[in-house]
Motif scaffolding. Structure first.
Motif, PDB file in Angstrom:
ATOM      1  N   SER A  75       0.764  -1.318  -0.031  1.00  0.00           N
ATOM      2  CA  SER A  75      -0.016  -0.106  -0.007  1.00  0.00           C
ATOM      3  C   SER A  75       1.052   1.215  -0.036  1.00  0.00           C
ATOM      4  N   LYS A  78       2.358   1.712  -3.548  1.00  0.00           N
ATOM      5  CA  LYS A  78       1.040   2.422  -4.296  1.00  0.00           C
ATOM      6  C   LYS A  78       1.188   3.875  -4.060  1.00  0.00           C
ATOM      7  N   THR A  79       1.318   4.290  -2.966  1.00  0.00           N
ATOM      8  CA  THR A  79       1.373   5.854  -2.474  1.00  0.00           C
ATOM      9  C   THR A  79       2.411   6.617  -3.203  1.00  0.00           C
ATOM     10  N   SER A  81       4.115   5.644  -5.891  1.00  0.00           N
ATOM     11  CA  SER A  81       4.299   5.433  -7.408  1.00  0.00           C
ATOM     12  C   SER A  81       3.512   6.084  -8.266  1.00  0.00           C
ATOM     13  N   THR A  83       2.469   5.274 -10.871  1.00  0.00           N
ATOM     14  CA  THR A  83       1.502   4.447 -12.139  1.00  0.00           C
ATOM     15  C   THR A  83       0.568   3.776 -11.246  1.00  0.00           C
ATOM     16  N   GLN A  84      -0.613   3.220 -12.034  1.00  0.00           N
ATOM     17  CA  GLN A  84      -1.664   2.902 -11.544  1.00  0.00           C
ATOM     18  C   GLN A  84      -1.468   1.387 -10.950  1.00  0.00           C
ATOM     19  N   THR A  85      -0.560   0.820 -11.587  1.00  0.00           N
ATOM     20  CA  THR A  85      -0.040  -0.671 -11.184  1.00  0.00           C
ATOM     21  C   THR A  85       1.422  -0.699 -11.021  1.00  0.00           C
ATOM     22  N   LYS A 151       6.618  11.258 -15.085  1.00  0.00           N
ATOM     23  CA  LYS A 151       6.294  10.673 -16.416  1.00  0.00           C
ATOM     24  C   LYS A 151       7.044  10.972 -17.829  1.00  0.00           C
TER      25      LYS A 151
END
Length: 267
Positions: A75, A78-79, A81, A83-85, A151
């Protein structure tokens, strides 16, 4: 293992991902994913972060034997990152410091000059194409989007580690100095009558590429020795900045390869 997004390291990683100023002040950017982390020069990586799941699946990765790394919960990854995955691996990497005098002083260099490119994906693609086409360096003005935006970094597909890139506030003075040393400058411009494949790019040269929406400013375009255009078929009026850059750079590459073959044949 870090499990909280309130951890100071995690807060700083989030800041590095979001703020250009933080990246400049700390001299760091984020590289994410197996390819981008894997291609980063070892001595550029300041800290490595892996998710709990990534560590379980890649426990034999020799990177974990060679350096310190921090494990974070899935988790938390994910914070931080972009990207979505998330792939589960991220590094804080030193912003490279290229020697402009050495790079710009190369004999018969071929340079790309960017004015106010705004799209991160465009800039990343341009850098990737520049490496592939053998460009000496990419030189941007200070209103061009930050190269170290996450990006943009992803869009370079690793070229960010190998392609010299410079950003100058006094960009036009830099161009003028380079021209005084014999560089010929060509501006991609809609008013041009000369086709892009007509000039000789085998000597020191540079291409000017403007903003996606507005093109080159008149002041910048006036620095060019010649305007060139890419012919358009059908109803197309123009190419985007990344595509136009690639066409011009590869024409220079073609001419230089042909010249090299000719020179070898003469020996």
């Amino acid at each position: 293992m870090i499990t909280s997004t309130a951890n100071p390291q995690i807060k700083n990683l989030v800041l590095l991902g979001k703020k250009t100023r933080a990246r400049k002040e700390q001299g760091l950017f984020l590289a994410e994913g197996i390819k981008m982390v894997g291609e980063a020069p070892e001595h550029w990586i300041q800290k490595l972060y892996v998710s709990e799941t990534y560590l379980m699946e890649h426990s034999r990765d020799d990177r974990f034997c060679r350096r310190d790394y921090e494990v974070v919960s899935d988790s938390v990854m994910k914070t931080i990152s972009g990207t979505q995955t998330p792939q589960g691996i991220l590094a804080a990497v030193s912003i490279p410091s290229w020697d402009f005098q050495t790079v710009s002083g190369q004999t018969n260099g071929c340079f790309l000059f960017l004015e106010s490119i705004q799209d991160p994906g465009n800039l990343g693609t341009i850098l990737r194409s520049s490496e592939a086409a053998g460009i000496t360096a990419v030189i941007a003005n200070d209103t061009t989007v930050d190269l170290y935006n996450p990006k943009t970094v992803r869009s370079t597909m690793g070229s960010i580690y190998r392609m010299p890139f410079f950003s100058f506030k006094e960009w036009k003075k830099t161009i003028q100095r380079m021209k005084s040393n014999g560089m010929k400058l060509y501006a991609a411009h809609l008013t041009a009558e000369t086709l892009y494949d007509e000039p000789d790019y085998t000597k020191s040269c540079g291409f000017l590429i403007g903003n996606e929406a507005n093109g080159l400013t008149d002041e910048t375009a006036s620095l060019a020795d010649s305007y060139i255009k890419i012919p358009m078929e059908g109803k197309a009026e123009s190419l985007n900045a990344a595509a136009a850059s690639a066409v011009l750079m590869y024409e220079a590459n073609r001419q230089r390869r042909r010249q090299s073959c000719f020179d070898c044949g003469q020996k």
